[in-house]
Motif scaffolding. Structure first.
Motif, PDB file in Angstrom:
ATOM      1  N   ALA A 177      48.871  34.509  44.874  1.00  0.00           N
ATOM      2  CA  ALA A 177      48.172  33.243  45.127  1.00  0.00           C
ATOM      3  C   ALA A 177      46.985  33.064  44.184  1.00  0.00           C
ATOM      4  O   ALA A 177      46.735  31.964  43.688  1.00  0.00           O
ATOM      5  CB  ALA A 177      47.717  33.170  46.578  1.00  0.00           C
ATOM      6  N   GLY A 178      46.271  34.138  43.916  1.00  0.00           N
ATOM      7  CA  GLY A 178      45.137  34.054  42.994  1.00  0.00           C
ATOM      8  C   GLY A 178      45.563  33.709  41.584  1.00  0.00           C
ATOM      9  O   GLY A 178      44.892  32.940  40.885  1.00  0.00           O
ATOM     10  N   MET A 195      46.322  30.030  41.480  1.00  0.00           N
ATOM     11  CA  MET A 195      45.105  29.234  41.478  1.00  0.00           C
ATOM     12  C   MET A 195      44.415  29.297  40.119  1.00  0.00           C
ATOM     13  O   MET A 195      43.931  28.288  39.609  1.00  0.00           O
ATOM     14  CB  MET A 195      44.160  29.711  42.566  1.00  0.00           C
ATOM     15  CG  MET A 195      43.030  28.730  42.789  1.00  0.00           C
ATOM     16  SD  MET A 195      41.611  29.492  43.514  1.00  0.00           S
ATOM     17  CE  MET A 195      41.132  30.581  42.212  1.00  0.00           C
ATOM     18  N   ARG A 196      44.381  30.454  39.518  1.00  0.00           N
ATOM     19  CA  ARG A 196      43.731  30.621  38.216  1.00  0.00           C
ATOM     20  C   ARG A 196      44.376  29.731  37.161  1.00  0.00           C
ATOM     21  O   ARG A 196      43.695  29.125  36.347  1.00  0.00           O
ATOM     22  CB  ARG A 196      43.824  32.081  37.771  1.00  0.00           C
ATOM     23  CG  ARG A 196      43.123  32.354  36.458  1.00  0.00           C
ATOM     24  CD  ARG A 196      43.371  33.766  35.984  1.00  0.00           C
ATOM     25  NE  ARG A 196      42.428  34.161  34.959  1.00  0.00           N
ATOM     26  CZ  ARG A 196      42.636  35.133  34.105  1.00  0.00           C
ATOM     27  NH1 ARG A 196      43.752  35.836  34.171  1.00  0.00           N
ATOM     28  NH2 ARG A 196      41.743  35.426  33.197  1.00  0.00           N
ATOM     29  N   HIS A 234      48.658  26.136  41.663  1.00  0.00           N
ATOM     30  CA  HIS A 234      48.654  26.060  43.119  1.00  0.00           C
ATOM     31  C   HIS A 234      48.917  24.628  43.553  1.00  0.00           C
ATOM     32  O   HIS A 234      48.884  23.692  42.744  1.00  0.00           O
ATOM     33  CB  HIS A 234      47.315  26.548  43.670  1.00  0.00           C
ATOM     34  CG  HIS A 234      46.143  25.799  43.086  1.00  0.00           C
ATOM     35  ND1 HIS A 234      45.805  24.534  43.477  1.00  0.00           N
ATOM     36  CD2 HIS A 234      45.267  26.157  42.125  1.00  0.00           C
ATOM     37  CE1 HIS A 234      44.753  24.124  42.787  1.00  0.00           C
ATOM     38  NE2 HIS A 234      44.409  25.092  41.953  1.00  0.00           N
ATOM     39  N   ALA A 264      36.884  27.524  47.037  1.00  0.00           N
ATOM     40  CA  ALA A 264      37.860  28.620  46.998  1.00  0.00           C
ATOM     41  C   ALA A 264      37.159  29.981  47.046  1.00  0.00           C
ATOM     42  O   ALA A 264      37.653  30.913  47.686  1.00  0.00           O
ATOM     43  CB  ALA A 264      38.738  28.509  45.757  1.00  0.00           C
ATOM     44  N   GLY A 298      37.781  32.416  50.015  1.00  0.00           N
ATOM     45  CA  GLY A 298      38.311  33.737  49.662  1.00  0.00           C
ATOM     46  C   GLY A 298      37.489  34.861  50.261  1.00  0.00           C
ATOM     47  O   GLY A 298      38.032  35.825  50.801  1.00  0.00           O
ATOM     48  N   PHE A 315      43.122  38.133  49.035  1.00  0.00           N
ATOM     49  CA  PHE A 315      41.993  37.207  48.991  1.00  0.00           C
ATOM     50  C   PHE A 315      40.839  37.729  48.146  1.00  0.00           C
ATOM     51  O   PHE A 315      40.076  36.925  47.593  1.00  0.00           O
ATOM     52  CB  PHE A 315      41.548  36.820  50.401  1.00  0.00           C
ATOM     53  CG  PHE A 315      42.396  35.722  50.970  1.00  0.00           C
ATOM     54  CD1 PHE A 315      42.233  34.416  50.548  1.00  0.00           C
ATOM     55  CD2 PHE A 315      43.399  35.995  51.882  1.00  0.00           C
ATOM     56  CE1 PHE A 315      43.036  33.393  51.041  1.00  0.00           C
ATOM     57  CE2 PHE A 315      44.205  34.996  52.376  1.00  0.00           C
ATOM     58  CZ  PHE A 315      44.022  33.680  51.952  1.00  0.00           C
ATOM     59  N   LEU A 375      42.047  36.599  44.802  1.00  0.00           N
ATOM     60  CA  LEU A 375      41.869  35.155  44.705  1.00  0.00           C
ATOM     61  C   LEU A 375      40.403  34.806  44.474  1.00  0.00           C
ATOM     62  O   LEU A 375      40.090  33.928  43.658  1.00  0.00           O
ATOM     63  CB  LEU A 375      42.372  34.475  45.977  1.00  0.00           C
ATOM     64  CG  LEU A 375      42.304  32.954  45.952  1.00  0.00           C
ATOM     65  CD1 LEU A 375      43.608  32.360  46.432  1.00  0.00           C
ATOM     66  CD2 LEU A 375      41.161  32.452  46.795  1.00  0.00           C
ATOM     67  N   THR A 376      39.495  35.506  45.142  1.00  0.00           N
ATOM     68  CA  THR A 376      38.069  35.252  44.971  1.00  0.00           C
ATOM     69  C   THR A 376      37.629  35.536  43.539  1.00  0.00           C
ATOM     70  O   THR A 376      36.855  34.775  42.958  1.00  0.00           O
ATOM     71  CB  THR A 376      37.257  36.115  45.963  1.00  0.00           C
ATOM     72  OG1 THR A 376      37.659  35.800  47.294  1.00  0.00           O
ATOM     73  CG2 THR A 376      35.762  35.868  45.825  1.00  0.00           C
TER      74      THR A 376
END
Length: 179
Positions: A67-68, A71-72, A76, A102, A106, A146, A149-150
């Motif tokens: 997921a990260g 998003m990067r 997403h 986010a 995260g 997460f 993702l953070t």
């Protein structure tokens, strides 16, 4: 601040490569497991429950870390209407706002996942399949994913705040390449 962004970008590049390799290996393992179970059942007439139970249990280890990466790269799920209509400065501010949200989400989910993992580790519950393993191993994917993702959201936030040219959405580069 730019040196922090460069360091974070380098760390995230390595992290992204490692996650992609591990995700590919995990998908390959799941496919081979199911295929091997089908072949075994066809040849011997004997099936093993673990073949059907293990792949869905491993899915969180695929979903949360990837997921990260999504998003990067701007892959997403997003609403594209507003960002495409904004001029560069407001679009950058919107990217910064989304990235800040986010980062906060995260961090929140990482701590919540850690608490859930700690609870299941304390309880000591195990899966009820042929290969019993601690349930907290499954829940560990949540805080790990997460945290990743953070890290990626923080990089996106710094890119948006500093106005780096690399902060533009990757899909725009893809469109310009004539794809």
């Amino acid at each position: 601040m730019r040196s922090v962004l460069r360091a974070l970008h380098g760390v995230n590049n390595v992290l992204e490569t490692v996650i992609k390799v591990l995700a590919g290996l995990l998908v390959a393992f799941m496919v081979v497991t199911v295929f091997g179970g089908a072949v075994t059942r066809y040849i011997t007439g004997i099936g093993y429950n673990v073949v059907m139970e293990l792949p869905p249990m491993l899915m969180p280890w695929l979903v949360f870390p990837v997921a990260g990466i999504l998003m990067r790269g701007g892959s997403h799920i997003a609403v594209d209407f507003l960002p495409e209509r904004l001029s560069p400065k407001p679009a950058r501010a919107l990217r910064a706002l989304v990235s800040a949200i986010a980062v906060l989400a995260g961090i929140t989910f990482c701590f919540a996942g850690y608490e859930a993992t700690a609870l299941f580790k304390l309880v000591g519950q195990k899966t009820e399949m042929e290969w019993a393993f601690p349930i907290w191993w499954l829940y560990l994917s949540f805080p790990v994913g997460f945290a990743i993702l953070t890290s990626f959201a923080l990089e996106n936030l710094l890119n948006a705040l500093l106005g780096d040219p690399g902060a533009e959405a990757p899909e725009k580069d893809y469109e310009q390449a004539g794809a």
